[in-house]
Structures are given as C-alpha cells and as structure tokens.
Design an enzyme around this catalytic site. Sequence first.
Site, short mmCIF file in Angstrom:
data_model
loop_
_atom_site.label_atom_id
_atom_site.label_comp_id
_atom_site.label_asym_id
_atom_site.label_seq_id
_atom_site.Cartn_x
_atom_site.Cartn_y
_atom_site.Cartn_z
N GLY A 10 4.64 46.50 17.61
CA GLY A 10 4.05 46.88 18.88
C GLY A 10 2.58 46.49 18.96
O GLY A 10 2.12 45.62 18.22
N ALA A 11 1.84 47.18 19.89
CA ALA A 11 0.45 46.78 20.20
C ALA A 11 0.45 45.27 20.49
O ALA A 11 -0.33 44.51 19.91
CB ALA A 11 -0.51 47.16 19.07
N HIS A 52 0.26 41.50 21.80
CA HIS A 52 -0.81 40.65 22.33
C HIS A 52 -0.26 39.25 22.52
O HIS A 52 0.96 39.02 22.34
CB HIS A 52 -2.03 40.68 21.40
CG HIS A 52 -1.69 40.43 19.97
ND1 HIS A 52 -1.18 39.23 19.53
CD2 HIS A 52 -1.77 41.23 18.87
CE1 HIS A 52 -0.98 39.28 18.22
NE2 HIS A 52 -1.31 40.49 17.80
N HIS A 58 2.14 37.76 19.99
CA HIS A 58 3.55 38.16 20.12
C HIS A 58 4.20 37.42 21.30
O HIS A 58 5.35 36.98 21.21
CB HIS A 58 3.64 39.67 20.38
CG HIS A 58 3.13 40.51 19.26
ND1 HIS A 58 1.93 41.20 19.33
CD2 HIS A 58 3.64 40.79 18.03
CE1 HIS A 58 1.75 41.86 18.21
NE2 HIS A 58 2.76 41.63 17.40
N LYS A 109 0.60 33.64 11.38
CA LYS A 109 -0.60 34.36 10.96
C LYS A 109 -0.32 35.15 9.69
O LYS A 109 -1.17 35.25 8.81
CB LYS A 109 -1.06 35.28 12.08
CG LYS A 109 -1.98 36.34 11.57
CD LYS A 109 -3.05 36.69 12.52
CE LYS A 109 -3.95 37.69 11.88
NZ LYS A 109 -3.21 38.85 11.38
N GLN A 165 4.13 36.64 4.57
CA GLN A 165 5.29 37.41 5.07
C GLN A 165 6.40 36.45 5.52
O GLN A 165 7.58 36.65 5.21
CB GLN A 165 4.84 38.30 6.23
CG GLN A 165 5.98 38.93 7.02
CD GLN A 165 5.49 39.90 8.06
OE1 GLN A 165 5.19 41.05 7.74
NE2 GLN A 165 5.40 39.48 9.32
N VAL A 222 -2.05 32.30 17.25
CA VAL A 222 -2.80 32.23 18.51
C VAL A 222 -4.20 32.79 18.24
O VAL A 222 -4.34 33.82 17.58
CB VAL A 222 -2.09 33.04 19.63
CG1 VAL A 222 -2.89 32.98 20.93
CG2 VAL A 222 -0.68 32.52 19.83
N LEU A 261 -5.59 36.31 16.69
CA LEU A 261 -5.19 37.55 17.36
C LEU A 261 -4.47 38.46 16.36
O LEU A 261 -3.65 38.00 15.57
CB LEU A 261 -4.25 37.25 18.53
CG LEU A 261 -4.85 36.54 19.74
CD1 LEU A 261 -3.87 36.57 20.90
CD2 LEU A 261 -6.16 37.18 20.16
N ARG A 286 -4.91 44.67 14.93
CA ARG A 286 -5.99 45.43 14.30
C ARG A 286 -7.38 45.02 14.82
O ARG A 286 -8.36 45.69 14.50
CB ARG A 286 -5.93 45.27 12.77
CG ARG A 286 -4.74 45.99 12.14
CD ARG A 286 -4.78 45.97 10.63
NE ARG A 286 -3.84 46.90 10.04
CZ ARG A 286 -2.64 46.57 9.56
NH1 ARG A 286 -2.23 45.32 9.58
NH2 ARG A 286 -1.84 47.49 9.05
O1 PAF Z 1 4.47 41.50 11.12
C1 PAF Z 1 4.80 42.64 11.48
O2 PAF Z 1 4.48 43.09 12.58
C2 PAF Z 1 5.63 43.50 10.54
O3 PAF Z 1 5.28 43.28 9.21
C3 PAF Z 1 7.15 43.36 10.76
C4 PAF Z 1 7.62 41.95 10.43
C5 PAF Z 1 7.51 43.70 12.20
C6 PAF Z 1 7.90 44.31 9.82
O4 PAF Z 1 7.54 45.63 10.06
#
Ligand code: PAF
Length: 258
Positions: free
Chosen positions: A12-13, A15, A18, A132, A136, A159, A167, A170
């Site tokens: 969420g949050a 921007h 996303h 970004k 992960q 972005v 972006l 946080r």
């Molecule tokens: O990148 C994120 O926002 C999180 O690490 C994810 C992939 C949604 C897992 O909680």
Amino acid sequence: MPGRVAVVPTMGALHDGHRANFRRAAELADSRVVTIFVNPLQFRPNEDLDKYPRTLDADLAMCEAEGVDLVFAPSVGEMYPDGREGLTTVHAGPDGEILEGASRPGFFTGVLTVVSKLFHLTRPDVACFGEKDFQQLAMVRRMVRDLDMGVEIVGVPTVRESDGLALSSRNVYLSEAERAAALAIPRAVRAAQASPDPLAAARQTLEAEPGLDVDYVAVRANDLAEAPDRGPARLLIAARAGTTRLIDNAAVRIGDPR
Ligand code: PAF
C-alpha cells in the site's frame, strides 16, 4: 478471473512506482490483481511497522483509476490465522543473508513467505515487482525457480522524482533537510554510472554527504554473485537519512562506463 492473471504485491501507500507496475501488468495479462498488505513478518521489532503509512482509501482510488480488476487487502488475522508463532516459512538461501538480509535479519524469510502465500491465494500467471527492491526481485525469482511455482516474474524499472530520488512509500518520513541529504544517493548512482570504478565513485559521493549514514554500498553481479572484474554489474546502496532507511540500485559497468 478471465484469461491470463497478473498480480502486483504491494504494502500500500501507493505511488507512481506502483502505478508503473500496474501498467506493466496490464501489458502482460488480461486481468490484474493488486494485493495490499503491510506484512508484519518482514519487520523487525525496532523497525517502522506501526508507523508504516497506511492509505487504503487513496490506494483503492488509484487501483480503480488504473482499471485494476481486483484488490486483495487482507487483515493480519486473515493472512496468519494461527498466529506467527510456529509458522511454516520460506527460508531464503545464502543470498538472503547479504546486503538487505545482513542489515535486516529475517527480512527475506518474511518477504518470501508472504509472497508465496499471496501467489497461492491469487494463482497468478505473472507477477510484477519494482526493480527498486533489486535484491527482493532476485530472491523472488530464485524462490519461484527453486520451488517450481510456475509464476513468471517481471521486474519494472525504478520510477524517480525529477531530482532523481527513487520513489518509495518511506519518502514521506523525510524532513526537508533529510530529503536534501538523501539526494546524495541518486548523485552516487550517477557518479557510479559515469565511472570505470563504480563502487569507489559511489562511495566517495555518499561519504561526502554528512547527513547520510551509509549502511552498505556494494557492486554485485546482476544475479547478486560477486562482482565481475569487468562488464555489466549492479550497484546497490542502503543509507539512513535521519531515521529513514532508503535503498536504491542501478546498472553500472566495471572498467568501461560507456
Ligand atoms: O515490496 C514490497 O512492497 C513488499 O516487500 C512485498 C513484495 C509486497 C511483500 O510484502
């Protein structure tokens, strides 16, 4: 859900970063699912779980404006009905212990466990993740391969604000002075991209900014292995401006910036 399904996992949050993931997902699938879940499993006790921005109404408005077909925004109780004690988890391999994993022990167990659950719950053909969070993205790719999950993983370019800051949800924590200090990060990225020694160039730029506390600056191969002697590689940075931890990364070339 008709046809090919894409999922975009988020906390969420939302921007424009996303939004870029949602748009890429639209190119890859017939239907799009966005998940919104601030996953407690990937936060350590001293981290920002409680203050992490939660903006569900605005997030739903963005998803609607982007034509997302379904938003899955479960509660913690729905995701972990038996609690987190004794939970079956996905353990990352050794790459989960370097960089972010070294600074935030247990982080990738939290991420991979929830991503695996979200994949099982939404059954996607393809999933989009922002570049970004480069490590992960690499860890999710590896999990999907190692555990034969059969989901195509697509990375979406970072972005940036017009001043270069990547972006991030946080960024809202940053004071004006901290945000000014944070700009040393995109400066370091640019310096690294222009140098035959990207690590030294990035380090020098970051060290010149007293308002930043550097957690790590590293150059690795694109699959996170040790950096090659020459050729394409990835610069990865984590630094704190005040209490806000920021990460960034970019493609660089060792020995020949071009
Ligand atoms: O990148 C994120 O926002 C999180 O690490 C994810 C992939 C949604 C897992 O909680």
